[in-house]
Design an enzyme around this catalytic site. Structure first.
Site, PDB file in Angstrom:
ATOM      1  N   LYS A 137       0.842  -1.194   0.000  1.00 48.35           N
ATOM      2  CA  LYS A 137       0.000   0.000   0.000  1.00 48.35           C
ATOM      3  C   LYS A 137       0.882   1.250   0.000  1.00 48.35           C
ATOM      4  O   LYS A 137       0.678   2.164  -0.769  1.00 48.35           O
ATOM      5  CB  LYS A 137      -0.931  -0.021   1.225  1.00 48.35           C
ATOM      6  CG  LYS A 137      -1.825   1.184   1.303  1.00 48.35           C
ATOM      7  CD  LYS A 137      -2.810   1.112   2.439  1.00 48.35           C
ATOM      8  CE  LYS A 137      -3.586   2.425   2.503  1.00 48.35           C
ATOM      9  NZ  LYS A 137      -4.554   2.470   3.578  1.00 48.35           N
ATOM     10  N   GLU A 195      10.678  -4.450   4.460  1.00 47.52           N
ATOM     11  CA  GLU A 195      10.825  -5.836   3.994  1.00 47.52           C
ATOM     12  C   GLU A 195      10.511  -5.947   2.500  1.00 47.52           C
ATOM     13  O   GLU A 195      11.237  -6.592   1.739  1.00 47.52           O
ATOM     14  CB  GLU A 195       9.861  -6.769   4.753  1.00 47.52           C
ATOM     15  CG  GLU A 195      10.196  -6.983   6.210  1.00 47.52           C
ATOM     16  CD  GLU A 195       9.563  -5.952   7.124  1.00 47.52           C
ATOM     17  OE1 GLU A 195       9.207  -4.843   6.653  1.00 47.52           O
ATOM     18  OE2 GLU A 195       9.420  -6.243   8.327  1.00 47.52           O
ATOM     19  N   GLY A 234      -4.695  -1.822   4.976  1.00 52.77           N
ATOM     20  CA  GLY A 234      -3.800  -2.933   4.622  1.00 52.77           C
ATOM     21  C   GLY A 234      -4.390  -4.297   4.957  1.00 52.77           C
ATOM     22  O   GLY A 234      -4.310  -5.238   4.165  1.00 52.77           O
ATOM     23  N   ARG A 235      -5.009  -4.405   6.120  1.00 49.78           N
ATOM     24  CA  ARG A 235      -5.549  -5.711   6.561  1.00 49.78           C
ATOM     25  C   ARG A 235      -6.820  -6.092   5.800  1.00 49.78           C
ATOM     26  O   ARG A 235      -7.321  -7.188   5.954  1.00 49.78           O
ATOM     27  CB  ARG A 235      -5.874  -5.652   8.059  1.00 49.78           C
ATOM     28  CG  ARG A 235      -4.705  -5.335   8.916  1.00 49.78           C
ATOM     29  CD  ARG A 235      -5.050  -5.369  10.376  1.00 49.78           C
ATOM     30  NE  ARG A 235      -5.620  -4.148  10.913  1.00 49.78           N
ATOM     31  CZ  ARG A 235      -4.980  -2.994  11.070  1.00 49.78           C
ATOM     32  NH1 ARG A 235      -3.740  -2.880  10.657  1.00 49.78           N
ATOM     33  NH2 ARG A 235      -5.563  -1.952  11.615  1.00 49.78           N
ATOM     34  N   GLU A 259      -3.679  -6.848  15.090  1.00 46.90           N
ATOM     35  CA  GLU A 259      -3.206  -5.531  14.651  1.00 46.90           C
ATOM     36  C   GLU A 259      -4.362  -4.534  14.702  1.00 46.90           C
ATOM     37  O   GLU A 259      -4.162  -3.352  14.957  1.00 46.90           O
ATOM     38  CB  GLU A 259      -2.600  -5.601  13.239  1.00 46.90           C
ATOM     39  CG  GLU A 259      -1.794  -4.366  12.885  1.00 46.90           C
ATOM     40  CD  GLU A 259      -0.925  -4.527  11.645  1.00 46.90           C
ATOM     41  OE1 GLU A 259       0.284  -4.805  11.771  1.00 46.90           O
ATOM     42  OE2 GLU A 259      -1.453  -4.356  10.538  1.00 46.90           O
ATOM     43  N   HIS A 288      -2.585 -33.050  18.142  1.00 46.58           N
ATOM     44  CA  HIS A 288      -1.382 -33.774  18.549  1.00 46.58           C
ATOM     45  C   HIS A 288      -0.298 -32.812  18.999  1.00 46.58           C
ATOM     46  O   HIS A 288       0.882 -33.156  19.014  1.00 46.58           O
ATOM     47  CB  HIS A 288      -0.901 -34.656  17.393  1.00 46.58           C
ATOM     48  CG  HIS A 288      -1.946 -35.656  16.999  1.00 46.58           C
ATOM     49  ND1 HIS A 288      -2.049 -36.897  17.603  1.00 46.58           N
ATOM     50  CD2 HIS A 288      -2.982 -35.567  16.132  1.00 46.58           C
ATOM     51  CE1 HIS A 288      -3.093 -37.538  17.083  1.00 46.58           C
ATOM     52  NE2 HIS A 288      -3.681 -36.758  16.199  1.00 46.58           N
ATOM     53  N   LYS A 305       9.858  -0.369  13.956  1.00 47.10           N
ATOM     54  CA  LYS A 305      10.388  -0.051  12.619  1.00 47.10           C
ATOM     55  C   LYS A 305      11.464   1.027  12.732  1.00 47.10           C
ATOM     56  O   LYS A 305      12.525   0.936  12.110  1.00 47.10           O
ATOM     57  CB  LYS A 305       9.266   0.481  11.712  1.00 47.10           C
ATOM     58  CG  LYS A 305       8.279  -0.560  11.231  1.00 47.10           C
ATOM     59  CD  LYS A 305       7.288   0.094  10.262  1.00 47.10           C
ATOM     60  CE  LYS A 305       6.119  -0.806   9.940  1.00 47.10           C
ATOM     61  NZ  LYS A 305       5.092  -0.164   9.132  1.00 47.10           N
TER      62      LYS A 305
END
Ligand code: F6P
Length: 546
Positions: free
Chosen positions: A212, A218, A285-286, A371, A402, A511
C-alpha cells in the site's frame, strides 16, 4: 448516507454503558458458574436456539458459557454501543480511521456493478472509479493466465499485502491452474526470497510488488533483491542507484517482470515499474485483498473466480448490514469476544480450522484481529482500563490435536476454541473427510463434557467453551463470506471496546528502532545505544557467542 468523509458519531465504549454494571453483576451471580454440560443435557432446544445462520456459514454457539440472560444483556450492550449506527457508518464511507482521517470502506470494493444507490452511497464517482481499477487488474490477471511464458508469479508483500492473498490462494488451491505457480515472499530474512529465486527462471517469472505504502522495509528489500537478480541474469553486476540510468532494454526487462499494487504509484514508478494497479487510501492494509493487492488471487482463480470471491463477501456484507442484532453473526461473535475477554478474563482464542486448505487462516487472523484491536487507548486517546483483543492463535486440525490440545483439555488456562469445518470435502478422499469431521465434533464434545472417572491424570474438567462454524464448502463465494465475517466481527469488537481498529501505531516504534540499529551496524556508531543492544552487537561481531 450522512457520514461520507466525516468522522462517525462517537459511540459509547462498552465499559461506559449503563448495561455494563448489569453484566458485571450477572457474571458474578451466574455467568462464571455457567455449566454448559448441564445446559446441553437439560435443554434439548439449546442447539437450535443458539445456532445462527449467515450466508454459507452456520455457527453453533451452544457450547459457549452463555445463558439467556447473558445473551439478552450482551444484545443490549450492542444497542447501547450503537452498533447499528456503527455498521451504517462503515457502509457510508465514514472516516472510521480517526488517527489517519480515512474511511475504512473495503465493503465498497465488494459492491457489485449492479448495486443500487442505497448500496453505493452518494459518492457514485468513487464507486465507478473503483470499478475501473478493478476491471483493469482483473483484465491483467487474465492476460497473465494466457501468457505461456510466465510460469511463476511471486507476490512480494508483507502483513495485509501478503497474508490476505496467501490465505485465499491456499484456501482455493483446488480452483487454481497447475501451469502457474504462485509464491508468497514476505520476510526480511533473505532465506525466504533467496530459496525461491534459486528455483526460478528470470525470464518466466513475474513479480507482484504488493505494498500500500510502497515503503515497507521488507517489501522494498525483497523487491530490490528480486530486481537485482533479474538484472544480473542480463549481465548487470551492480545496479545503479537510479534505475532510469540503465539502458532502455534493461529498463524494459524490469517493466516486463515487475508489477506494482499500491497507493503510492510514484514510488513504484521510481522503482522502475510501469504496470501499476493503484487503489484508494480508504482500503486498509488488513482489508486489502479485495483490491488490486488481490491480483495474485485473480491470477490463481481467474477474473470470474475473483468476482465470485467478491460476491461471497458482499453477501456477508448484506447480512451484516441488514440482519437484526440477535441474528447478526459478526455482531454475535464480537459480543462473545467481549464476554470472554472482559468478564471471564480469557486471554486467548484458538482458531482450529479442520481444513488443510485453511491452514493459513490462523496467521491471517492474527494480523486481522491483533493488529486491528490490540490497542491501549480509546478513540479520544484515553487509556483503556478494560482489556482489548485476545491473543489469537491456532493451527489446522487435526494437527493441533497432537500438539497443544492437551493444554486446552487439561491445562490451567481456559482457551475458547473456534472450530471451522466444511460441510463438503472438496477432494476425492471423502472417507477421510468424515473422519476429519468426526474429530472436530469429538473435540468440541470432549471440551464440553470432560472426563470425570478413572485415575486423576485422565480427568478432563470439561465445561471448556467452543464455537463451531460450518462453512458449506471451499469455493470462492464461501471463502469470501468467511473472510468478510471475520473482518466485520473485528470491527464490531473494536467499536465495543471504543478503539480505532484501522490504525497500527504500535508497529511504528520497532520499525524506527530497526532503522537506527541497522544504521549503527553499518557505521559502527554505538554511542547512545543501550548497554544490552551494545552487548548483543558485540556478540555478533565476535566469532562465537561464548
Ligand atoms: O505492519 C504494519 C503494516 O503497515 C500493516 O498494517 C500492513 O498490512 C503491512 O505493514 C504492509 O504495509 P504495506 O502494504 O504498506 O507495505
Amino acid at each position: 448516507m450522512p457520514y461520507r468523509n466525516t468522522p462517525p458519531p462517537a459511540h459509547p465504549r462498552c465499559d461506559q454503558t449503563p448495561v455494563w454494571a448489569q453484566l458485571q453483576e450477572h457474571f458474578i451471580q451466574h455467568g462464571k458458574h455457567c455449566n454448559v454440560r448441564q445446559a446441553i443435557a437439560q435443554d434439548s432446544g439449546r442447539f437450535a436456539r443458539m445456532a445462527v445462520q449467515a450466508p454459507h456459514i452456520g455457527v453453533d454457539f451452544s457450547r459457549n458459557l452463555l445463558d439467556e440472560t447473558t445473551e439478552t444483556l450482551l444484545l443490549q450492550l450492542a444497542q447501547e454501543c450503537q452498533i447499528p449506527e456503527a455498521i451504517e457508518a462503515m457502509f457510508a464511507g465514514a472516516q472510521l480511521n480517526t488517527t489517519e482521517q480515512r474511511a475504512a470502506w473495503h465493503v465498497l470494493l465488494r459492491t457489485p456493478p449492479s448495486a443500487s444507490a442505497a448500496d453505493t452511497g452518494p459518492d457514485g464517482d468513487a464507486w465507478q472509479a473503483m470499478h475501473r481499477q478493478q476491471q483493469a487488474f482483473l483484465d491483467f490477471a487474465e492476460q497473465v493466465r494466457q501468457d505461456e511464458r510466465i510460469t511463476d508469479i511471486v507476490n512480494i508483500g508483507i502483513g495485509g499485502s501478503d497474508l490476505g492473498p496467501a490465505v485465499v490462494v491456499a484456501a482455493l488451491e483446488a480452483f487454481t491452474r497447475s501451469d502457474k505457480r504462485l509464491h508468497f515472499v514476505s520476510n526480511m530474512d533473505g532465506a525466504d526470497l533467496g530459496s525461491r529465486l534459486a528455483r526460478l527462471n528470470p525470464d518466466r517469472t513475474l513479480f507482484l510488488v504488493a505494498s500500500k505504502s510502497f515503503g515497507t522495509a521488507e517489501t522494498i528489500a525483497n523487491a530490490r533483491s528480486a530486481r537485482a537478480w533479474l538484472l544480473k541474469a542480463h549481465g548487470v553486476e551492480q545496479e545503479p542507484d537510479d534505475i532510469a540510468s540503465l539502458p532502455a532494454a534493461l529498463q524494459q526487462r524490469v517493466q516486463q517482470h515487475f508489477v506494482g499494487l499500491t497507493c503510492n504509484p510514484d514510488a513504484a514508478s521510481r522503482f522502475g515499474i510501469q504496470t501499476l494497479f493503484p487503489f484508494e487510501d480508504w482500503v486498509g492494509g488488513r482489508f486489502s485483498l479485495w483490491s488490486s493487492i488481490g491480483l495474485s488471487i485473480a491470477i490463481a482463480i481467474g477474473a470470474d473466480g475473483f468476482r465470485q470471491l467478491l460476491a461471497g463477501a458482499h453477501a456477508m456484507d448484506q447480512h451484516f448490514r441488514h440482519a437484526p442484532l440477535a441474528q447478526n453473526l459478526p455482531v454475535r461473535l464480537a459480543l462473545l469476544d467481549v464476554w470472554y475477554r472482559n468478564f471471564h478474563g480469557f486471554a486467548s482464542r484458538c482458531i482450529a480450522p479442520y481444513s488443510h486448505a485453511l491452514r493459513r487462516l490462523p496467521a491471517y487472523l492474527q494480523q486481522l484481529e491483533m493488529e486491528s484491536n490490540g490497542k491501549g487507548c480509546d478513540l479520544h486517546g484515553t487509556p483503556l482500563t478494560a482489556a482489548t483483543a485476545p491473543i489469537v492463535w491456532g493451527e489446522a486440525g487435526t494437527n493441533g490435536q497432537h500438539a497443544y490440545f492437551q493444554l486446552i483439555h487439561q491445562g490451567s488456562e481456559t482457551v475458547p476454541v473456534e472450530f471451522i469445518v466444511l460441510r463438503e470435502a472438496g477432494h476425492w478422499l471423502p472417507h477421510q473427510h468424515r473422519a476429519l469431521l468426526a474429530n472436530a465434533l469429538a473435540q468440541a464434545r470432549a471440551l464440553t463434557e470432560g472426563k470425570h472417572d478413572g485415575p486423576p491424570h485422565t480427568h478432563c474438567p470439561g465445561n471448556r467453551p467452543s464455537t463451531l462454524m460450518m462453512l458449506d464448502r471451499l469455493d470462492p463465494h464461501c471463502v469470501g463470506a468467511l473472510i468478510a465475517l471475520y473482518e466485520h466481527r473485528t470491527y464490531v469488537a473494536g467499536v465495543l471496546w471504543g478503539i480505532n481498529s484501522f490504525d497500527q501505531w504500535g508497529v511504528e516504534l520497532g520499525k524506527t528502532l530497526a532503522k537506527d540499529i541497522l544504521h549503527r551496524m553499518e557505521s559502527g556508531t554505538l554511542h547512545g545505544l543501550d548497554a544490552t543492544t551494545q552487548g548483543l552487537l558485540g556478540w555478533l561481531n565476535s566469532a562465537e557467542t561464548a
